[in-house]
Design a protein around this motif. Structure first.
Motif, PDB file in Angstrom:
ATOM      1  N   VAL A  48      34.689-103.950  58.365  1.00 17.18           N
ATOM      2  CA  VAL A  48      34.898-102.938  57.323  1.00 17.18           C
ATOM      3  C   VAL A  48      34.269-103.427  56.019  1.00 17.18           C
ATOM      4  CG1 VAL A  48      36.602-101.647  56.013  1.00 17.18           C
ATOM      5  CG2 VAL A  48      37.030-102.172  58.412  1.00 17.18           C
ATOM      6  N   LEU A  49      33.334-102.657  55.461  1.00 21.50           N
ATOM      7  CA  LEU A  49      32.608-103.054  54.252  1.00 21.50           C
ATOM      8  C   LEU A  49      32.708-101.968  53.180  1.00 21.50           C
ATOM      9  CD1 LEU A  49      29.304-104.435  55.835  1.00 21.50           C
ATOM     10  CD2 LEU A  49      31.201-105.783  54.910  1.00 21.50           C
ATOM     11  N   PRO A  50      32.603-102.356  51.909  1.00 19.65           N
ATOM     12  CA  PRO A  50      32.557-101.343  50.837  1.00 19.65           C
ATOM     13  C   PRO A  50      31.249-100.567  50.903  1.00 19.65           C
ATOM     14  CG  PRO A  50      32.146-103.532  49.944  1.00 19.65           C
ATOM     15  CD  PRO A  50      32.544-103.731  51.372  1.00 19.65           C
ATOM     16  N   CYS A  51      31.261 -99.356  50.382  1.00 21.66           N
ATOM     17  CA  CYS A  51      30.068 -98.501  50.418  1.00 21.66           C
ATOM     18  C   CYS A  51      29.833 -97.854  49.058  1.00 21.66           C
ATOM     19  CB  CYS A  51      30.241 -97.408  51.483  1.00 21.66           C
ATOM     20  SG  CYS A  51      28.811 -96.292  51.636  1.00 21.66           S
ATOM     21  N   VAL A  52      28.569 -97.792  48.668  1.00 18.22           N
ATOM     22  CA  VAL A  52      28.149 -97.040  47.484  1.00 18.22           C
ATOM     23  C   VAL A  52      27.492 -95.751  47.967  1.00 18.22           C
ATOM     24  CG1 VAL A  52      26.636 -96.975  45.468  1.00 18.22           C
ATOM     25  CG2 VAL A  52      27.811 -99.107  46.085  1.00 18.22           C
ATOM     26  N   ILE A  53      27.991 -94.621  47.501  1.00 17.26           N
ATOM     27  CA  ILE A  53      27.374 -93.324  47.802  1.00 17.26           C
ATOM     28  C   ILE A  53      26.487 -92.940  46.625  1.00 17.26           C
ATOM     29  CG2 ILE A  53      27.762 -90.882  48.263  1.00 17.26           C
ATOM     30  CD1 ILE A  53      30.463 -91.597  49.435  1.00 17.26           C
ATOM     31  N   TYR A  54      25.187 -92.793  46.898  1.00 15.78           N
ATOM     32  CA  TYR A  54      24.256 -92.416  45.827  1.00 15.78           C
ATOM     33  C   TYR A  54      23.949 -90.927  45.916  1.00 15.78           C
ATOM     34  CZ  TYR A  54      20.373 -92.247  42.617  1.00 15.78           C
ATOM     35  OH  TYR A  54      19.577 -91.926  41.547  1.00 15.78           O
ATOM     36  N   MET A  55      24.013 -90.250  44.745  1.00 15.96           N
ATOM     37  CA  MET A  55      23.743 -88.816  44.673  1.00 15.96           C
ATOM     38  C   MET A  55      22.572 -88.540  43.730  1.00 15.96           C
ATOM     39  SD  MET A  55      27.681 -87.534  44.527  1.00 15.96           S
ATOM     40  CE  MET A  55      28.121 -88.926  43.490  1.00 15.96           C
ATOM     41  N   TYR A 107      29.234 -76.520  44.020  1.00 18.64           N
ATOM     42  CA  TYR A 107      29.299 -76.663  45.472  1.00 18.64           C
ATOM     43  C   TYR A 107      28.928 -78.077  45.913  1.00 18.64           C
ATOM     44  CZ  TYR A 107      29.670 -71.585  45.523  1.00 18.64           C
ATOM     45  OH  TYR A 107      30.102 -70.291  45.326  1.00 18.64           O
ATOM     46  N   GLU A 108      28.184 -78.784  45.084  1.00 19.61           N
ATOM     47  CA  GLU A 108      27.790 -80.150  45.437  1.00 19.61           C
ATOM     48  C   GLU A 108      29.001 -81.072  45.602  1.00 19.61           C
ATOM     49  OE1 GLU A 108      24.179 -78.152  44.083  1.00 19.61           O
ATOM     50  OE2 GLU A 108      26.214 -78.253  43.281  1.00 19.61           O
ATOM     51  N   LYS A 109      30.059 -80.827  44.828  1.00 18.62           N
ATOM     52  CA  LYS A 109      31.244 -81.689  44.956  1.00 18.62           C
ATOM     53  C   LYS A 109      31.876 -81.554  46.338  1.00 18.62           C
ATOM     54  CE  LYS A 109      34.752 -78.616  42.885  1.00 18.62           C
ATOM     55  NZ  LYS A 109      33.894 -77.412  42.711  1.00 18.62           N
ATOM     56  N   ASP A 110      31.699 -80.396  46.969  1.00 21.04           N
ATOM     57  CA  ASP A 110      32.220 -80.205  48.325  1.00 21.04           C
ATOM     58  C   ASP A 110      31.321 -80.900  49.359  1.00 21.04           C
ATOM     59  OD1 ASP A 110      34.321 -78.712  47.283  1.00 21.04           O
ATOM     60  OD2 ASP A 110      33.179 -76.849  47.416  1.00 21.04           O
ATOM     61  N   ILE A 163      35.123 -97.217  48.262  1.00 18.84           N
ATOM     62  CA  ILE A 163      33.957 -96.354  48.054  1.00 18.84           C
ATOM     63  C   ILE A 163      33.690 -96.225  46.563  1.00 18.84           C
ATOM     64  CG2 ILE A 163      33.063 -93.994  48.280  1.00 18.84           C
ATOM     65  CD1 ILE A 163      34.723 -93.731  50.846  1.00 18.84           C
ATOM     66  N   ALA A 164      32.432 -96.422  46.181  1.00 12.59           N
ATOM     67  CA  ALA A 164      31.988 -96.203  44.801  1.00 12.59           C
ATOM     68  C   ALA A 164      30.949 -95.098  44.788  1.00 12.59           C
ATOM     69  CB  ALA A 164      31.413 -97.486  44.209  1.00 12.59           C
ATOM     70  N   LEU A 165      30.846 -94.398  43.670  1.00 17.80           N
ATOM     71  CA  LEU A 165      29.885 -93.308  43.509  1.00 17.80           C
ATOM     72  C   LEU A 165      28.842 -93.683  42.466  1.00 17.80           C
ATOM     73  CD1 LEU A 165      32.361 -90.266  43.357  1.00 17.80           C
ATOM     74  CD2 LEU A 165      31.308 -91.307  45.388  1.00 17.80           C
ATOM     75  N   TRP A 166      27.593 -93.371  42.764  1.00 16.17           N
ATOM     76  CA  TRP A 166      26.500 -93.585  41.804  1.00 16.17           C
ATOM     77  C   TRP A 166      25.695 -92.289  41.785  1.00 16.17           C
ATOM     78  CZ3 TRP A 166      23.919 -98.936  41.070  1.00 16.17           C
ATOM     79  CH2 TRP A 166      22.935 -98.875  40.076  1.00 16.17           C
ATOM     80  N   GLY A 167      25.671 -91.613  40.648  1.00 11.68           N
ATOM     81  CA  GLY A 167      24.968 -90.345  40.568  1.00 11.68           C
ATOM     82  C   GLY A 167      24.067 -90.262  39.361  1.00 11.68           C
ATOM     83  N   ARG A 168      22.983 -89.510  39.524  1.00  9.88           N
ATOM     84  CA  ARG A 168      22.057 -89.280  38.402  1.00  9.88           C
ATOM     85  C   ARG A 168      21.972 -87.787  38.137  1.00  9.88           C
ATOM     86  NH1 ARG A 168      16.934 -87.841  37.241  1.00  9.88           N
ATOM     87  NH2 ARG A 168      16.405 -87.499  39.436  1.00  9.88           N
ATOM     88  N   SER A 169      22.106 -87.396  36.872  1.00  9.21           N
ATOM     89  CA  SER A 169      21.984 -86.011  36.442  1.00  9.21           C
ATOM     90  C   SER A 169      22.940 -85.117  37.236  1.00  9.21           C
ATOM     91  CB  SER A 169      20.523 -85.561  36.579  1.00  9.21           C
ATOM     92  OG  SER A 169      20.320 -84.298  35.988  1.00  9.21           O
ATOM     93  N   MET A 170      22.434 -84.265  38.122  1.00 10.00           N
ATOM     94  CA  MET A 170      23.304 -83.417  38.928  1.00 10.00           C
ATOM     95  C   MET A 170      24.286 -84.247  39.742  1.00 10.00           C
ATOM     96  SD  MET A 170      22.238 -80.372  41.595  1.00 10.00           S
ATOM     97  CE  MET A 170      21.382 -81.414  42.796  1.00 10.00           C
ATOM     98  N   GLY A 171      23.836 -85.399  40.239  1.00  5.53           N
ATOM     99  CA  GLY A 171      24.712 -86.279  41.006  1.00  5.53           C
ATOM    100  C   GLY A 171      25.823 -86.869  40.157  1.00  5.53           C
ATOM    101  N   ALA A 172      25.526 -87.171  38.900  1.00  3.26           N
ATOM    102  CA  ALA A 172      26.544 -87.704  37.996  1.00  3.26           C
ATOM    103  C   ALA A 172      27.582 -86.639  37.659  1.00  3.26           C
ATOM    104  CB  ALA A 172      25.884 -88.240  36.725  1.00  3.26           C
ATOM    105  N   GLY A 173      27.120 -85.416  37.400  1.00  9.94           N
ATOM    106  CA  GLY A 173      28.045 -84.321  37.137  1.00  9.94           C
ATOM    107  C   GLY A 173      28.947 -84.059  38.338  1.00  9.94           C
ATOM    108  N   THR A 174      28.362 -84.146  39.529  1.00 14.77           N
ATOM    109  CA  THR A 174      29.130 -83.950  40.763  1.00 14.77           C
ATOM    110  C   THR A 174      30.212 -85.010  40.903  1.00 14.77           C
ATOM    111  OG1 THR A 174      27.237 -82.924  41.876  1.00 14.77           O
ATOM    112  CG2 THR A 174      28.956 -83.865  43.276  1.00 14.77           C
ATOM    113  N   ALA A 175      29.878 -86.263  40.594  1.00 13.85           N
ATOM    114  CA  ALA A 175      30.860 -87.350  40.682  1.00 13.85           C
ATOM    115  C   ALA A 175      32.055 -87.082  39.773  1.00 13.85           C
ATOM    116  CB  ALA A 175      30.198 -88.681  40.326  1.00 13.85           C
ATOM    117  N   LEU A 176      31.799 -86.611  38.555  1.00  6.86           N
ATOM    118  CA  LEU A 176      32.890 -86.307  37.618  1.00  6.86           C
ATOM    119  C   LEU A 176      33.742 -85.138  38.108  1.00  6.86           C
ATOM    120  CD1 LEU A 176      31.152 -86.737  34.146  1.00  6.86           C
ATOM    121  CD2 LEU A 176      33.222 -87.913  34.914  1.00  6.86           C
TER     122      LEU A 176
END
Length: 258
Positions: free
Chosen positions: A78-85, A130-133, A151-164
């Protein structure tokens, strides 16, 4: 050349603004050649990339990729994961910019094309609604698989807004990196109109307000969401996940004041 009337300027600028929000240029790429090799060595370990498809709550297919150590080099089951958006008008290849950092700290990396972007299904983007879904479906996949710890989230622009937008409903997320997040889509649209006005696309005053009203109405009818609902800043005070906010001085789409 005949000068455009105020109506013609408004019509041209209006369509450009609608497209910039819900149908920007779609990222096209070959996942066999533009996501790197399927297997590779890094930091003395062997890694593999797995491409797969999941469905979101709207039954649309989401194209995903995950990088992790091969089973024989996996330090723990079992390992930690970063989800990039990815950001607007982008896709999975964008995650390659952080792959060496994520793998070097012992985490796995998962990225996906939002629906309406890249190779996933869907005709329009919604800048978070809809991206948050889509993100929720990806997180469920990881948790159901049983090989991911935190789990950690890393998002840029639309991906960052989705994370929030997602963060307030999932306090188990360990942390977030938010690169060029926008605080309010309506404010962002107003700034885009102002840029268009400076470039001669719109007439001042009433025509600009009318353009924004038409844009909102068209997006509601076409993509089924209200741009006034895309306000990540209203969700920030209900999100208690540690977050690093990043902004670029030269960003001409999402200004640093967001």
């Amino acid at each position: 050349q005949e000068q455009m009337s105020y109506y013609q300027m408004a019509k041209a600028g209006y369509q450009q603004l609608v497209n910039a929000i819900i149908r920007p240029p779609r990222c096209e790429y070959d996942e066999n050649t533009q996501l790197g090799p399927k297997t590779f060595q890094f930091c003395g370990k062997n890694f593999q990339r797995t491409d797969f498809i999941i469905n979101n709550s709207r039954k649309l297919k989401i194209k995903c990729s995950m990088w992790e150590p091969v089973p024989s080099d996996r330090p723990d089951p079992v390992l930690p994961c970063v989800i990039y958006m990815h950001g607007n008008s982008s896709g999975r290849p964008e995650a390659l910019t952080i792959i060496s950092l994520v793998l070097s700290i012992g985490a796995t990396l998962l990225t996906f094309d939002f629906c309406g972007s890249g190779l996933s299904e869907g005709d329009y983007v919604s800048l978070g609604v809809y991206e948050k879904d889509d993100l929720e479906a990806v997180i469920k996949y990881l948790r159901d698989k049983g090989t991911t710890s935190t789990i950690a989230l890393w998002g840029r622009s639309m991906g960052a807004g989705t994370a929030l937008l997602h963060g307030e409903r999932d306090p188990s997320i360990a942390g977030m990196v938010l690169d060029s997040a926008y605080c309010d889509l309506t404010l962002l649209a107003e700034e885009m109109v102002e840029k268009g006005r400076q470039q001669g696309l719109f007439a001042p005053g009433m025509i600009v307000r009318m353009v924004l009203s038409f844009v909102r109405s068209t997006i509601q009818k076409t993509a089924n969401f209200d741009i006034r609902d895309v306000t990540p800043i209203k969700h920030a005070d209900r999100c208690f996940i540690p977050a690093l906010f990043v902004a670029a001085n030269g960003d001409d789409f999402v200004a640093p004041h967001h």
